[in-house]
Design a protein around this motif. Sequence first.
Motif, PDB file in Angstrom:
ATOM      1  N   ASN A  18       0.799  -1.172   0.367  1.00 55.94           N
ATOM      2  CA  ASN A  18       0.099  -0.072   0.267  1.00 55.94           C
ATOM      3  C   ASN A  18       1.328   1.085   0.171  1.00 55.94           C
ATOM      4  OD1 ASN A  18      -2.072  -1.134  -0.078  1.00 55.94           O
ATOM      5  ND2 ASN A  18      -2.142  -1.697   2.290  1.00 55.94           N
ATOM      6  N   GLU A  19       2.060   1.110   0.016  1.00 58.21           N
ATOM      7  CA  GLU A  19       3.215   2.313   0.550  1.00 58.21           C
ATOM      8  C   GLU A  19       3.896   3.186  -0.707  1.00 58.21           C
ATOM      9  OE1 GLU A  19       5.967   1.421   4.339  1.00 58.21           O
ATOM     10  OE2 GLU A  19       3.278   2.107   5.277  1.00 58.21           O
ATOM     11  N   THR A  20       3.582   1.648  -1.389  1.00 61.48           N
ATOM     12  CA  THR A  20       5.159   1.825  -2.718  1.00 61.48           C
ATOM     13  C   THR A  20       3.689   2.618  -3.707  1.00 61.48           C
ATOM     14  OG1 THR A  20       7.126   0.773  -3.703  1.00 61.48           O
ATOM     15  CG2 THR A  20       5.553  -0.638  -3.136  1.00 61.48           C
ATOM     16  N   ALA A  21       5.127   2.804  -4.774  1.00 61.87           N
ATOM     17  CA  ALA A  21       4.437   3.280  -5.689  1.00 61.87           C
ATOM     18  C   ALA A  21       5.527   2.890  -7.291  1.00 61.87           C
ATOM     19  CB  ALA A  21       3.873   4.622  -5.921  1.00 61.87           C
ATOM     20  N   ASP A  22       6.799   2.358  -6.570  1.00 61.88           N
ATOM     21  CA  ASP A  22       6.744   1.425  -8.185  1.00 61.88           C
ATOM     22  C   ASP A  22       7.014  -0.058  -8.244  1.00 61.88           C
ATOM     23  OD1 ASP A  22       9.379   0.650  -8.980  1.00 61.88           O
ATOM     24  OD2 ASP A  22      10.922   0.523  -7.525  1.00 61.88           O
ATOM     25  N   PRO A  23       6.358   0.280  -9.670  1.00 61.16           N
ATOM     26  CA  PRO A  23       5.947  -0.945 -10.299  1.00 61.16           C
ATOM     27  C   PRO A  23       6.525  -2.609  -9.632  1.00 61.16           C
ATOM     28  CG  PRO A  23       5.160   0.166 -11.868  1.00 61.16           C
ATOM     29  CD  PRO A  23       6.524   0.928 -10.286  1.00 61.16           C
ATOM     30  N   THR A  24       8.083  -2.433  -9.374  1.00 64.53           N
ATOM     31  CA  THR A  24       9.078  -3.650  -9.614  1.00 64.53           C
ATOM     32  C   THR A  24       8.949  -3.930  -8.050  1.00 64.53           C
ATOM     33  OG1 THR A  24      10.579  -2.634 -11.236  1.00 64.53           O
ATOM     34  CG2 THR A  24      11.040  -4.471 -10.051  1.00 64.53           C
ATOM     35  N   VAL A  25       8.920  -2.881  -7.387  1.00 62.51           N
ATOM     36  CA  VAL A  25       8.637  -3.248  -5.522  1.00 62.51           C
ATOM     37  C   VAL A  25       7.011  -4.179  -5.581  1.00 62.51           C
ATOM     38  CG1 VAL A  25       8.599  -2.103  -3.458  1.00 62.51           C
ATOM     39  CG2 VAL A  25      10.608  -1.109  -5.321  1.00 62.51           C
ATOM     40  N   GLN A  26       6.269  -2.643  -6.344  1.00 56.98           N
ATOM     41  CA  GLN A  26       4.920  -4.016  -6.010  1.00 56.98           C
ATOM     42  C   GLN A  26       4.997  -5.765  -6.616  1.00 56.98           C
ATOM     43  OE1 GLN A  26       2.229  -1.503  -7.503  1.00 56.98           O
ATOM     44  NE2 GLN A  26       1.728  -0.519  -6.344  1.00 56.98           N
ATOM     45  N   ASN A  27       5.716  -5.704  -7.568  1.00 55.07           N
ATOM     46  CA  ASN A  27       5.281  -7.106  -8.473  1.00 55.07           C
ATOM     47  C   ASN A  27       6.172  -8.250  -7.437  1.00 55.07           C
ATOM     48  OD1 ASN A  27       3.947  -6.360 -10.081  1.00 55.07           O
ATOM     49  ND2 ASN A  27       5.364  -5.893 -12.017  1.00 55.07           N
ATOM     50  N   THR A  28       7.093  -7.521  -6.934  1.00 58.12           N
ATOM     51  CA  THR A  28       7.927  -8.629  -5.873  1.00 58.12           C
ATOM     52  C   THR A  28       7.445  -8.436  -4.892  1.00 58.12           C
ATOM     53  OG1 THR A  28      10.781  -7.862  -6.867  1.00 58.12           O
ATOM     54  CG2 THR A  28      10.423  -8.368  -4.388  1.00 58.12           C
ATOM     55  N   VAL A  29       6.869  -7.415  -3.852  1.00 66.03           N
ATOM     56  CA  VAL A  29       5.930  -7.660  -2.094  1.00 66.03           C
ATOM     57  C   VAL A  29       4.679  -8.593  -2.927  1.00 66.03           C
ATOM     58  CG1 VAL A  29       4.654  -6.535  -0.413  1.00 66.03           C
ATOM     59  CG2 VAL A  29       6.899  -4.868  -1.794  1.00 66.03           C
ATOM     60  N   ARG A  30       3.742  -8.738  -4.190  1.00 61.54           N
ATOM     61  CA  ARG A  30       3.739  -9.071  -4.248  1.00 61.54           C
ATOM     62  C   ARG A  30       2.543 -10.259  -4.248  1.00 61.54           C
ATOM     63  NH1 ARG A  30       1.914  -5.409  -8.460  1.00 61.54           N
ATOM     64  NH2 ARG A  30      -0.446  -4.140  -7.325  1.00 61.54           N
ATOM     65  N   ALA A  31       4.357 -10.990  -4.173  1.00 60.00           N
ATOM     66  CA  ALA A  31       5.252 -11.889  -4.792  1.00 60.00           C
ATOM     67  C   ALA A  31       6.093 -12.561  -3.669  1.00 60.00           C
ATOM     68  CB  ALA A  31       6.706 -12.606  -5.910  1.00 60.00           C
ATOM     69  N   LEU A  32       6.303 -11.895  -2.659  1.00 61.04           N
ATOM     70  CA  LEU A  32       5.805 -12.148  -1.184  1.00 61.04           C
ATOM     71  C   LEU A  32       5.562 -12.573  -0.273  1.00 61.04           C
ATOM     72  CD1 LEU A  32       9.006  -9.876  -0.468  1.00 61.04           C
ATOM     73  CD2 LEU A  32       9.692 -11.883  -0.702  1.00 61.04           C
ATOM     74  N   LEU A  33       3.904 -11.587  -0.718  1.00 57.59           N
ATOM     75  CA  LEU A  33       2.723 -12.088  -0.012  1.00 57.59           C
ATOM     76  C   LEU A  33       2.191 -12.991  -0.139  1.00 57.59           C
ATOM     77  CD1 LEU A  33       0.470 -10.819   2.136  1.00 57.59           C
ATOM     78  CD2 LEU A  33      -0.107  -9.203  -0.259  1.00 57.59           C
ATOM     79  N   ALA A  34       1.730 -13.332  -1.314  1.00 55.98           N
ATOM     80  CA  ALA A  34       1.560 -14.269  -1.752  1.00 55.98           C
ATOM     81  C   ALA A  34       2.126 -16.047  -0.815  1.00 55.98           C
ATOM     82  CB  ALA A  34       0.814 -14.833  -3.696  1.00 55.98           C
ATOM     83  N   SER A  35       3.313 -16.304  -1.497  1.00 57.61           N
ATOM     84  CA  SER A  35       3.957 -16.913  -0.432  1.00 57.61           C
ATOM     85  C   SER A  35       3.973 -16.914   0.452  1.00 57.61           C
ATOM     86  CB  SER A  35       5.293 -17.145  -0.827  1.00 57.61           C
ATOM     87  OG  SER A  35       6.611 -18.028  -0.271  1.00 57.61           O
TER      88      SER A  35
END
Length: 83
Positions: A18-35
């Motif tokens: 929710n805090e980041t706007a960087d798409p690369t960071v968002q994709n990485t965090v989404r993967a970590l969240l799913a895991s």
Amino acid sequence: MQRFVCEQNIVHFERLLNETADPTVQNTVRALLASAKRQLALLNSAASAGGSTATPTRSGSNSSPNSMPPRIPICCWTRGRAS
């Protein structure tokens, strides 16, 4: 203990998402969240099956019955704080 760490990682990753706007960071965090959510589901499943101390194993063709799930790095970023 593993369940607590997974729950805290989920909270942390959701906040980061929710805090980041960087798409690369968002994709990485989404993967970590799913895991982290998957690992928590496996832990909850093992607990409900009576094996609350059992460590879930990875499913797949390359895993053995004694293999451990992948570790999720815990990253703590603080803003405005010099190290």
